[in-house]
Design an enzyme around this catalytic site. Sequence first.
Site, PDB file in Angstrom:
ATOM      1  NE  ARG A 170      -4.135  -2.069   2.035  1.00  0.00           N
ATOM      2  CZ  ARG A 170      -4.493  -2.801   2.860  1.00  0.00           C
ATOM      3  NH1 ARG A 170      -4.077  -2.968   4.111  1.00  0.00           N
ATOM      4  NH2 ARG A 170      -5.698  -3.512   2.699  1.00  0.00           N
ATOM      5  NE  ARG A 207     -10.740  -1.701 -12.938  1.00  0.00           N
ATOM      6  CZ  ARG A 207      -9.430  -1.385 -13.251  1.00  0.00           C
ATOM      7  NH1 ARG A 207      -9.007  -0.269 -13.253  1.00  0.00           N
ATOM      8  NH2 ARG A 207      -8.530  -2.387 -12.945  1.00  0.00           N
ATOM      9  CG  ASP A 209      -6.092   1.312 -11.502  1.00  0.00           C
ATOM     10  OD1 ASP A 209      -5.985   0.402 -12.427  1.00  0.00           O
ATOM     11  OD2 ASP A 209      -4.935   1.861 -11.385  1.00  0.00           O
ATOM     12  CD  GLU A 245      -6.931  -3.768 -10.471  1.00  0.00           C
ATOM     13  OE1 GLU A 245      -6.446  -4.817 -11.072  1.00  0.00           O
ATOM     14  OE2 GLU A 245      -6.639  -2.934  -9.785  1.00  0.00           O
TER      15      GLU A 245
HETATM   16  C1  QV4 Z   1       8.711  -0.006 -15.308  1.00  0.00           C
HETATM   17  C2  QV4 Z   1       9.677  -1.019 -14.765  1.00  0.00           C
HETATM   18  C3  QV4 Z   1       9.874  -0.867 -13.337  1.00  0.00           C
HETATM   19  C4  QV4 Z   1      10.259   0.333 -12.945  1.00  0.00           C
HETATM   20  C5  QV4 Z   1       9.651   1.741 -13.670  1.00  0.00           C
HETATM   21  C6  QV4 Z   1      10.360   2.963 -13.543  1.00  0.00           C
HETATM   22  O1  QV4 Z   1       9.148  -2.265 -15.236  1.00  0.00           O
HETATM   23  O2  QV4 Z   1      10.543  -1.968 -12.694  1.00  0.00           O
HETATM   24  O3  QV4 Z   1      10.300   0.721 -11.636  1.00  0.00           O
HETATM   25  O4  QV4 Z   1       9.596   1.375 -14.927  1.00  0.00           O
HETATM   26  O5  QV4 Z   1       9.482   3.957 -13.968  1.00  0.00           O
HETATM   27  C7  QV4 Z   1       3.930  -0.121 -17.009  1.00  0.00           C
HETATM   28  C8  QV4 Z   1       4.989  -1.148 -17.575  1.00  0.00           C
HETATM   29  C9  QV4 Z   1       6.016  -1.139 -16.328  1.00  0.00           C
HETATM   30  C10 QV4 Z   1       6.778   0.330 -16.196  1.00  0.00           C
HETATM   31  C11 QV4 Z   1       5.421   1.137 -15.314  1.00  0.00           C
HETATM   32  C12 QV4 Z   1       5.916   2.291 -15.120  1.00  0.00           C
HETATM   33  O6  QV4 Z   1       4.491  -1.987 -17.915  1.00  0.00           O
HETATM   34  O7  QV4 Z   1       6.958  -1.985 -17.022  1.00  0.00           O
HETATM   35  O8  QV4 Z   1       7.655  -0.010 -14.924  1.00  0.00           O
HETATM   36  O9  QV4 Z   1       4.291   1.156 -16.417  1.00  0.00           O
HETATM   37  O10 QV4 Z   1       6.427   3.148 -15.994  1.00  0.00           O
HETATM   38  C13 QV4 Z   1      -1.256  -1.269 -16.251  1.00  0.00           C
HETATM   39  C14 QV4 Z   1      -0.291  -2.145 -16.866  1.00  0.00           C
HETATM   40  C15 QV4 Z   1       1.140  -2.183 -16.431  1.00  0.00           C
HETATM   41  C16 QV4 Z   1       1.673  -0.665 -16.443  1.00  0.00           C
HETATM   42  C17 QV4 Z   1       0.594   0.216 -15.754  1.00  0.00           C
HETATM   43  C18 QV4 Z   1       1.048   1.800 -15.738  1.00  0.00           C
HETATM   44  O11 QV4 Z   1      -0.639  -3.493 -16.496  1.00  0.00           O
HETATM   45  O12 QV4 Z   1       2.014  -2.891 -16.919  1.00  0.00           O
HETATM   46  O13 QV4 Z   1       3.122  -0.397 -16.084  1.00  0.00           O
HETATM   47  O14 QV4 Z   1      -0.646   0.178 -16.408  1.00  0.00           O
HETATM   48  O15 QV4 Z   1       1.202   2.151 -17.281  1.00  0.00           O
HETATM   49  C19 QV4 Z   1      -1.360  -5.959  -9.988  1.00  0.00           C
HETATM   50  C20 QV4 Z   1      -1.936  -4.762  -9.138  1.00  0.00           C
HETATM   51  C21 QV4 Z   1      -3.365  -4.360 -10.089  1.00  0.00           C
HETATM   52  C22 QV4 Z   1      -3.038  -4.073 -11.386  1.00  0.00           C
HETATM   53  C23 QV4 Z   1      -2.304  -5.452 -12.086  1.00  0.00           C
HETATM   54  C24 QV4 Z   1      -1.809  -5.165 -13.512  1.00  0.00           C
HETATM   55  O16 QV4 Z   1      -2.282  -5.379  -7.836  1.00  0.00           O
HETATM   56  O17 QV4 Z   1      -3.785  -3.380  -9.361  1.00  0.00           O
HETATM   57  O18 QV4 Z   1      -1.175  -5.605 -11.251  1.00  0.00           O
HETATM   58  N1  QV4 Z   1      -4.161  -3.670 -12.112  1.00  0.00           N
HETATM   59  C25 QV4 Z   1      -4.342  -2.388 -12.425  1.00  0.00           C
HETATM   60  C26 QV4 Z   1      -4.873  -1.945 -13.691  1.00  0.00           C
HETATM   61  C27 QV4 Z   1      -3.782  -2.057 -14.785  1.00  0.00           C
HETATM   62  C28 QV4 Z   1      -2.646  -1.096 -14.276  1.00  0.00           C
HETATM   63  C29 QV4 Z   1      -2.626  -0.695 -13.095  1.00  0.00           C
HETATM   64  C30 QV4 Z   1      -3.429  -1.215 -11.967  1.00  0.00           C
HETATM   65  C31 QV4 Z   1      -1.769   0.449 -12.749  1.00  0.00           C
HETATM   66  O19 QV4 Z   1      -6.117  -2.587 -14.178  1.00  0.00           O
HETATM   67  O20 QV4 Z   1      -4.097  -2.051 -16.047  1.00  0.00           O
HETATM   68  O21 QV4 Z   1      -1.364  -1.451 -14.927  1.00  0.00           O
HETATM   69  O22 QV4 Z   1      -2.715   1.454 -12.779  1.00  0.00           O
HETATM   70  O23 QV4 Z   1      -1.769  -7.266  -9.820  1.00  0.00           O
HETATM   71 CA    CA Z   2      -0.470   3.027  -2.556  1.00  0.00          CA
END
Ligand code: QV4
Ligand code: CA
Length: 508
Positions: A170, A207, A209, A245
């Site tokens: 969190r 929703r 997120d 979520e």
């Molecule tokens: C990258 C590196 C990291 C580094 C970072 C530095 O991987 O190690 O620290 O850069 O800035 C994207 C990229 C990811 C990148 C990140 C930050 O994939 O590689 O990190 O951006 O730039 C969506 C995608 C993620 C994406 C994110 C933000 O799925 O891949 O990250 O959007 O663009 C867990 C959670 C759950 C989540 C689920 C996917 O408990 O809450 O993972 N689901 C929700 C949404 C989902 C969204 C997010 C949460 C974040 O449904 O679509 O993630 O808002 O289970």
């Molecule tokens: Ca948080």
Amino acid sequence: MKFFLLASLIGFCWAQYDPQTQYGRTAIVHLFEWRWVDIAKECERYLAPKGFGGVQVSPPNENIVVNNPSRPWWERYQPISYKICTRSGNEDEFKDMVTRCNNVGVRIYVDAVINHMCGAGGGAGTSSTCGSYYNANNRDFPSVPYSGWDFNDGKCDGEIYNYNDANQVRNCRLTGLLDLALEKDYVRTTVANYMNRLIDIGVAGFRLDAAKHMWPGDIKAVLDKLHNLNTRWFSQGSRPFIFQEVIDLGGEAIKSSEYFGNGRVTEFKYGAKLGTVIRKWNGEKMAYLKNWGEGWGFVPSDRALVFVDNHDNQRGHGAGGASILTFWDARMYKMAVGFMLAHPYGFTRVMSSYRWARNFQDGKDVNDWIGPPNNNGVTKEVTINPDTTCGNDWVCEHRWRQIRNMVAFRNVVSGQPFSNWWDNGSNQVAFGRGNRGFIVFNNDDWALSATLQTGLPAGTYCDVISGDKINDYCTGAKVNVGSDGKAYFSISNSAEDPFIAIHAESKL
Ligand code: QV4
Ligand code: CA
């Protein structure tokens, strides 16, 4: 007076769990990455006449523009400001959509990204969908405004590594995303102001997120600041529908039950298990679905938001893994969605996707980032073909006859009990919904041939899976229900769709 008190008490208790759909509308659809202008039209030309209750829309607030890879869908989960300004459209278009959808009785639910802003590695500049300046390095988002004080860096100097540590989950950064300090009243108020602007425009709920990455008490503090829904479309005192979520497949520090006080939660076990059953993996069979719901360890029905797949797990993000069924596995997918919509458990959400060029390498789709159909980054229109399907690579699962007709089935059987279960001990099952509907599945490798008790009044019914009832004619198969409520069903295991559904309004 007594009655009034009781009614308001019930209203109050139901509050944030109530989807606020129009009476008799029992399912919503996620129009993932659609433009507001297309959603407005879809509400009028399709969703309202077909009985859909509402639409979950992609995040409407300004986000970072990612160019490497080129405009991934996930850039929308990296907020830069709360201006309504994205690839889906601007504020005027958003307002027009909400107005037009509400005017035909279709609700809008906003995907609220309030746990974080963009990634820590997002750099500085104006690479954002409205051109707002930001500096991820010193946590400066002047268009909100947020500054370094508004983030959790002090409490946590890194990423979430350990999902068994609730504090980390969190307070630390979810995949590097700058984590907001939601215990601060300034942050709570700023987030609530954004959500209230949307409520005042006329949205019906949210929703939340990444809810698992926020403290339940912080979410509550934000929700307590929210306005009632706009009385132009909702009755006085209506509260926004909230679904959080929270991915809880068991075995982690955080339980979805911690969030029940705030609203519903996404039940991720649902799609993962249903996919496993329909795929017949791990020795699962449809006969075991007899006690589907709480009997499978799911959250209580009135706290659940359920779905077969979502925008994450249809492409390998988030939770669920390989068992998740999607439009790519159309035959099994239609059965799963049909089962979900026929079954009384939970509040149901249908997924509506776009096609992308999958490219599996070592079992992982390296193209899981590809954004919506576009021309040089500009999202393409959702065109409608003469046969009512969608063009421009929009899949529009919600327009598939089998799915659209099962949304209608769910509306017709609303409030009716789960009844007349039958199974062959394997993958042939059937059940009814009181005296309003009946559905039969054959997921075995041999034919189904059985006379079953349906609970329906005698008559001839159109199967709404193989066709439609048009005037007094069935375009697909017919089912005759006798005066004893029994009907004979025959379903080949090689049928295009090996299931049959009939309901009160498909009767000739
Ligand atoms: C990258 C590196 C990291 C580094 C970072 C530095 O991987 O190690 O620290 O850069 O800035 C994207 C990229 C990811 C990148 C990140 C930050 O994939 O590689 O990190 O951006 O730039 C969506 C995608 C993620 C994406 C994110 C933000 O799925 O891949 O990250 O959007 O663009 C867990 C959670 C759950 C989540 C689920 C996917 O408990 O809450 O993972 N689901 C929700 C949404 C989902 C969204 C997010 C949460 C974040 O449904 O679509 O993630 O808002 O289970
Ligand atoms: Ca948080």
